[in-house]
Design a protein around this motif. Structure first.
Motif, mmCIF file in Angstrom:
data_model
loop_
_atom_site.group_PDB
_atom_site.id
_atom_site.type_symbol
_atom_site.label_atom_id
_atom_site.label_comp_id
_atom_site.label_asym_id
_atom_site.label_seq_id
_atom_site.Cartn_x
_atom_site.Cartn_y
_atom_site.Cartn_z
ATOM 1 N N LEU A 49 1.063 -1.192 -0.040
ATOM 2 C CA LEU A 49 0.016 0.141 -0.073
ATOM 3 C C LEU A 49 0.944 1.265 0.114
ATOM 4 N N GLY A 50 2.233 1.226 0.826
ATOM 5 C CA GLY A 50 2.792 2.708 0.815
ATOM 6 C C GLY A 50 4.139 2.458 0.090
ATOM 7 N N HIS A 51 4.090 1.624 -0.957
ATOM 8 C CA HIS A 51 5.481 1.349 -1.408
ATOM 9 C C HIS A 51 5.869 2.476 -2.196
ATOM 10 N N ALA A 52 5.279 3.580 -2.756
ATOM 11 C CA ALA A 52 5.640 4.666 -3.462
ATOM 12 C C ALA A 52 5.782 5.952 -2.723
ATOM 13 N N ALA A 80 6.792 -2.657 7.865
ATOM 14 C CA ALA A 80 6.169 -2.263 6.787
ATOM 15 C C ALA A 80 7.234 -1.166 6.203
ATOM 16 N N GLU A 81 7.544 -0.120 6.878
ATOM 17 C CA GLU A 81 8.213 1.078 6.390
ATOM 18 C C GLU A 81 9.763 0.495 6.038
ATOM 19 N N ALA A 82 10.206 -0.232 6.661
ATOM 20 C CA ALA A 82 11.511 -0.887 6.284
ATOM 21 C C ALA A 82 11.479 -1.562 4.900
ATOM 22 N N ILE A 83 10.327 -2.041 4.582
ATOM 23 C CA ILE A 83 10.227 -2.870 3.376
ATOM 24 C C ILE A 83 9.971 -1.536 2.275
ATOM 25 N N VAL A 84 9.238 -0.682 2.810
ATOM 26 C CA VAL A 84 8.886 0.526 1.714
ATOM 27 C C VAL A 84 10.322 1.065 1.354
ATOM 28 N N TYR A 85 11.084 1.286 2.284
ATOM 29 C CA TYR A 85 12.327 1.979 2.174
ATOM 30 C C TYR A 85 13.339 1.150 1.167
ATOM 31 N N ARG A 86 13.267 0.033 1.380
ATOM 32 C CA ARG A 86 14.167 -0.985 0.669
ATOM 33 C C ARG A 86 13.691 -0.833 -0.587
ATOM 34 N N ASP A 101 20.135 -14.307 -6.664
ATOM 35 C CA ASP A 101 21.063 -14.913 -6.042
ATOM 36 C C ASP A 101 21.181 -14.373 -4.505
ATOM 37 N N ALA A 102 21.463 -15.618 -3.693
ATOM 38 C CA ALA A 102 21.522 -15.426 -2.273
ATOM 39 C C ALA A 102 22.532 -14.295 -1.757
ATOM 40 N N ASP A 103 23.477 -14.188 -2.604
ATOM 41 C CA ASP A 103 24.607 -13.285 -2.297
ATOM 42 C C ASP A 103 24.568 -11.864 -3.238
ATOM 43 N N GLY A 104 23.572 -12.045 -4.009
ATOM 44 C CA GLY A 104 23.445 -10.680 -4.960
ATOM 45 C C GLY A 104 23.254 -9.506 -4.208
ATOM 46 N N PRO A 105 24.121 -8.454 -4.765
ATOM 47 C CA PRO A 105 24.548 -7.205 -4.080
ATOM 48 C C PRO A 105 23.207 -6.321 -4.349
ATOM 49 N N PHE A 106 22.850 -5.315 -3.486
ATOM 50 C CA PHE A 106 21.740 -4.564 -3.512
ATOM 51 C C PHE A 106 22.411 -3.284 -3.406
ATOM 52 N N ARG A 107 22.082 -1.991 -4.335
ATOM 53 C CA ARG A 107 22.708 -0.732 -4.237
ATOM 54 C C ARG A 107 21.517 0.245 -3.669
ATOM 55 N N ASP A 108 21.613 0.872 -2.714
ATOM 56 C CA ASP A 108 20.690 2.022 -2.296
ATOM 57 C C ASP A 108 20.832 3.126 -3.068
ATOM 58 N N ARG A 109 19.907 3.554 -3.857
ATOM 59 C CA ARG A 109 19.958 4.590 -4.928
ATOM 60 C C ARG A 109 19.997 5.982 -4.141
ATOM 61 N N PHE A 110 19.490 5.940 -3.000
ATOM 62 C CA PHE A 110 19.735 7.226 -2.102
ATOM 63 C C PHE A 110 21.078 7.584 -1.703
ATOM 64 N N THR A 111 21.573 6.550 -1.025
ATOM 65 C CA THR A 111 22.979 6.615 -0.380
ATOM 66 C C THR A 111 24.125 6.006 -1.089
ATOM 67 N N PRO A 117 20.952 -8.283 0.825
ATOM 68 C CA PRO A 117 19.845 -8.499 1.676
ATOM 69 C C PRO A 117 19.792 -9.761 2.110
ATOM 70 N N ASP A 118 19.289 -10.072 3.130
ATOM 71 C CA ASP A 118 19.252 -11.298 3.624
ATOM 72 C C ASP A 118 17.951 -12.296 3.022
ATOM 73 N N ALA A 119 17.640 -13.279 3.351
ATOM 74 C CA ALA A 119 16.690 -14.101 2.619
ATOM 75 C C ALA A 119 15.355 -13.394 2.878
#
Length: 175
Positions: A49-52, A80-86, A101-111, A117-119
């Protein structure tokens, strides 16, 4: 009193922003409903509901700035906010190639910070992505023609992180 998440979305103008299939608010409600239909836990449904709230890599219009995270957290709840932020922070071009991929990298576009990410975080991100994208493909045939094949490949690679219900929904739509 009403739902605090819906109230904040309305206060932030989500009902006045055009979006495929109507308004941003109607899209957000549909995404949450998809997640509900798939049996997602309450925090993930609320995140749908809040993803945007903070905008996304695919939809730049943000309803609030990152300085308002406490306000969003109060309306959605901490999980829920933590999910929305990610979800909002996902640099898709960088993160999607390794999303399955379990070890696939994630880049935060804000920072610009890169982490893995964990599973559970990965499952939430993939399930929310599926709900968001399926809603767009359902309401907008032009988007389906343009992005359907690439999304089908993404969902197929990410199958281990999709619930059975979400996977079946992708198969029904994608063929």
């Amino acid at each position: 009193m009403g739902d605090p998440a819906i109230s904040l979305l309305i206060d932030c103008g989500a009902g006045k922003i055009d979006h495929p299939g109507g308004t941003l608010l109607s899209h957000l409600k549909r995404v949450s409903a998809l997640l509900d239909g798939w049996g997602a836990r309450p925090a993930l449904r609320t995140a749908g509901l809040g993803h945007a709230f903070y905008g996304t890599d695919g939809f730049a219009a943000a309803l609030v700035g990152l300085a308002d995270r406490d306000r969003v957290r109060a309306a959605l709840g901490e999980e829920a906010e933590a999910i929305v932020y990610r979800y909002a922070a996902c640099d898709r071009k960088f993160s999607y190639p390794g999303l399955a991929d379990a070890d696939g990298p994630f880049r935060d576009r804000f920072t610009g910070v890169v982490d893995v990410p964990d599973a559970g975080q990965r499952r939430d991100l993939v399930e929310l992505t599926a709900a968001n994208e399926l809603d767009l493909l359902i309401v907008n045939p032009a988007m389906r023609a343009k992005y359907g094949e690439a999304l089908d490949r993404l969902f197929t690679r990410c199958r281990p992180y999709l619930s059975d219900s979400a996977w079946l929904a992708t198969r029904r739509l994608m063929g």
